[in-house]
Design an enzyme around this catalytic site. Structure first.
Site: not given
Ligand code: PLP
Length: 386
Positions: A210, A240, A182
């Protein structure tokens, strides 16, 4: 004054001093990548809404219709009465997209990871985690009763060393990694990790937060390599590129059934709002229908990297590591003055000494704005430090 307040004040002062105090800025997201902050319209390069689906008319309409039909909230945990009819459809869509037998939807990606890992890895297990894996993978590993070890970032040989040294003392082993990291935007070597897992009878889990919607024609990071990597535990988020909210695990039917029966963050947390689930379904329809649209964030990230002379990215995330916190904050302010919102990422989100600007690209970023941003980065940020 309560000692509690004294504690908080002292703690905050200490963080302030190190430039690590955080604050919230009121942000009204508008259409696509545009938003309003302090009354100013800015172009955001720090949203994870890679396909701008959170403001897609079809997605919004689906959320409204489901809210009218089923109400604003789920009313209970899914195992009680919160399992409204949209869940089955969403889980079937996810399983089809990822090519697994079944899928299980959680309240968020964070809740997914802190539920999945402790359910699968008990006292008799070894959990191996990439050192740069997301905070919630680490949280899940720490919540488990397993022995937890880190391996150097994307270093399959190091992961193997740890397995050779420790695997035989444990009944089971789980390897957990981000599919797309991320904060760096690089990809995990999933096929090599899958082969490693096979050699040592370990279970591989990748976090595709992502990747879904963006890589592999929208199917995610597992589908970047041909043939696709064999990853039996594919988790990710609906928050996302999918533009809604929630987390998921795609896996075999018995694994998903076990998770639904035992994962504490699934059992003891309320189901997602019907509108959110409907939004995710509508977004997955767009993703399945429009692979060319899904390819746009990466195309734009690559154009930006070419124009600034940064290394070609493998995802829609482009980091520019500046190192020190103050310099990074200043660079972020320079871009903000020009109307570009670019997050300054500081420790502890990233390792000490690697503060960075992090640019994320979305399908609807206008090409001319990407070019204008690249020119500013080149002339105002990179040139002075070269
Ligand atoms: C954003 C993210 C999460 C968390 O997901 P949410 O639905 O926002 O709680 C988990 N793992 C990674 C790699 C992320 O970037």
């Amino acid at each position: 004054m309560l000692s509690l307040d004294t504690f908080a004040i002292r703690k905050l002062a200490e963080l302030d001093e190190r430039g690590l105090r955080r604050s919230l800025a009121g942000t009204a997201r508008e259409d696509g990548p545009w938003l309003l902050r302090d009354g100013r319209r800015m172009l955001s390069f720090c949203c994870n809404d890679y396909l701008n689906l959170s403001t897609h008319p079809e997605v919004i309409e689906a959320a409204i219709a489901a809210t009218r039909r089923y109400g604003a909230g789920a009313g209970a945990s899914r195992l009680v009465t919160g399992n409204h009819p949209l869940y089955a459809e969403l889980e079937a869509r996810l399983a089809a997209l990822k090519g697994t037998e079944d899928a299980c939807v959680f309240g968020s990606g964070y809740l997914a990871n802190i539920g999945i890992i402790p359910t699968l890895a008990g006292k008799d297990a070894l959990v191996l985690v990439d050192e740069l894996a997301h905070a919630c993978i680490w949280a899940g590993a720490r919540l488990s009763d397993a022995t937890v070890r880190r391996f150097r970032h994307n270093d399959v040989a190091h992961a193997e060393e740890v397995l050779v040294a420790e695997r035989q003392r444990h009944r089971h082993a789980l390897i957990a990694t981000d599919g797309v990291f991320s904060m760096d935007g690089d990809l995990a070597p999933l096929s090599a990790l899958a082969a490693l897992a096979r050699r040592h009878d370990a279970w591989l889990m990748s976090d595709d937060a992502h990747g879904i919607g963006v890589l592999g024609g929208g199917r995610g990071s597992v589908h970047v390599e041909k043939p696709p990597a064999e990853v039996p535990l594919q988790m990710g988020t609906l928050s996302k590129a999918v533009g809604a909210y929630g987390g998921y695990l795609c896996a075999s039917r018995p694994v998903v059934d076990l998770i639904r029966t035992r994962a504490r963050s699934f059992i003891y947390s309320t189901g997602l709002a019907p509108g959110t689930v409907a939004a995710a379904i509508a977004a997955l329809n767009v993703i399945a229908r429009e692979p060319d649209y899904c390819a746009l964030p990466l195309t734009k990230a690559r154009a930006f990297a070419r124009a600034t002379g940064l290394p070609q990215p493998a995802s829609a995330i482009v980091p520019l590591i500046l190192g020190d916190v103050d310099g990074t904050m200043t660079a972020s302010r320079v871009l903000a003055e020009a109307g570009f919102l670019v997050a300054a990422i500081r420790p502890p989100t990233v390792p000490e000494g690697t503060a960075r600007l992090r640019f994320t690209f979305t399908a609807r970023h206008p090409d001319e704005e990407v070019a204008r941003l690249a020119a500013m980065v080149r002339d105002r940020i990179l040139a002075p430090i070269a």
